[in-house]
Design an enzyme around this catalytic site. Sequence first.
Site, short mmCIF file in Angstrom:
data_model
loop_
_atom_site.label_atom_id
_atom_site.label_comp_id
_atom_site.label_asym_id
_atom_site.label_seq_id
_atom_site.Cartn_x
_atom_site.Cartn_y
_atom_site.Cartn_z
CG HIS A 197 -2.30 0.53 0.91
ND1 HIS A 197 -2.54 1.52 -0.02
CD2 HIS A 197 -3.51 0.21 1.42
CE1 HIS A 197 -3.83 1.79 -0.07
NE2 HIS A 197 -4.45 1.01 0.79
CG ASP A 236 -3.00 4.89 -4.66
OD1 ASP A 236 -2.34 4.91 -3.61
OD2 ASP A 236 -2.97 5.79 -5.52
#
Length: 429
Positions: free
Chosen positions: A401, A405
């Site tokens: 992450h 995204d």
Amino acid sequence: MGTHVIKMPDIGEGIAEVELAQWHVKVGDLVVEDQVLADVMTDKAMVDIPSPVHGKVLSLGGQPGEVMAVGSILISIEVEGAGNLKASDQLVKEPAAIKEAAPASAAPKVEAAPVLESKPVAACRPAPQAPVARDADERPLASPAVRKHALDLGIQLRLVQGSGPAGRILHEDLDAYLAQGTQNARSGSAPSGYAQRHDEEQIPVIGMRRKIAQRMQEATQRAAHFSYVEEIDVTAVEELRAHLNEKHGATRGKLTLLPFLVRALVVALRDFPQINARYDDEAQVITRHGAVHVGVATQSDVGLMVPVVRHAEARSLWDSAAEIARLATAARSGKAARDELSGSTITLTSLGALGGIVSTPVLNLPEVAIVGVNKIVERPMVIKGQVVIRKMMNLSSSFDHRVVDGMDAALFIQAIRGLLEQPASLFVE
């Protein structure tokens, strides 16, 4: 007679020390040229150390799990002639934990003359003997698969005589042990699925298992993992695969689903270059790769390995299939080269029929994505108001992450889904 000293070789890549993973010989063993003496572990691969001479093992320079410097004495062998031992060399005494060879009266008789000839390793293996009891703290040589088989059968490996190289216990030795009806040394009765058990086995975390543990711990500590799961209707791609195998399987080889998945990754990554990337979090640099080097997670006797299908973007289905099969065989046999186990830009992991419904694969750092394949099951699905039976499969994928995204990850997996559900689109340029 003289002494030939073998030192820990320089394996390259600036490596100053390696881990001694496993011995294939013990003190007193007769060895021949090119026989594998030990396995050593670098950061990237397991490396065999062969014997350059014929002779008898005099001493071992370390224990499994020990980290040894390049150039340190690994093993000394008694040979005919002067040997290579120099006055400046200091022989390493055998550690106390490494057992001395059995007394000569108990050892299998091996003629000296044939040993000093160039013969296959198998010619020097002792013939199988009746089961014997080892010391309680002695851990016999056996692969993880053999250890699990023995555990399932209720057999204590220390009671089994191995017929493999260096006394390694094979599956056939377990079968022979059961056939002989040897009683369990502790319980005094034949193994039973309902008998109480009080045995324990301590397994050092060394070699490949240690490297796997370190990499998995590092990955979960350093990356911000998140997973995304989507189900895919693979009925059409499975029909295509069956058709291609029927038409070309005899001449080009059989296709599994993996080459189709590799092709889907290649095509989908054209629109998501941020996912075909590696993240150097120390330098704070993301490198996006044009080439798609797909790591294919492969289970071996020594643990999980990830051989790399290089330039998957330039391979046909059959080319990918052949390379996957070649690399898997090399990894499982421990013959994969170091450069075949590094450099991937994205990893594909599959447990095949054991794939379960959902998994949460751990990233293969420094990559930022790993695509996990679950098993294919037939399920009733509603299509245009009709209940029909379709072949369904989940993709359980994880992403970093810090780089990827959530929306991009979801769109990427949906792109793969669309390609597999409409497999003709895999080949439309």
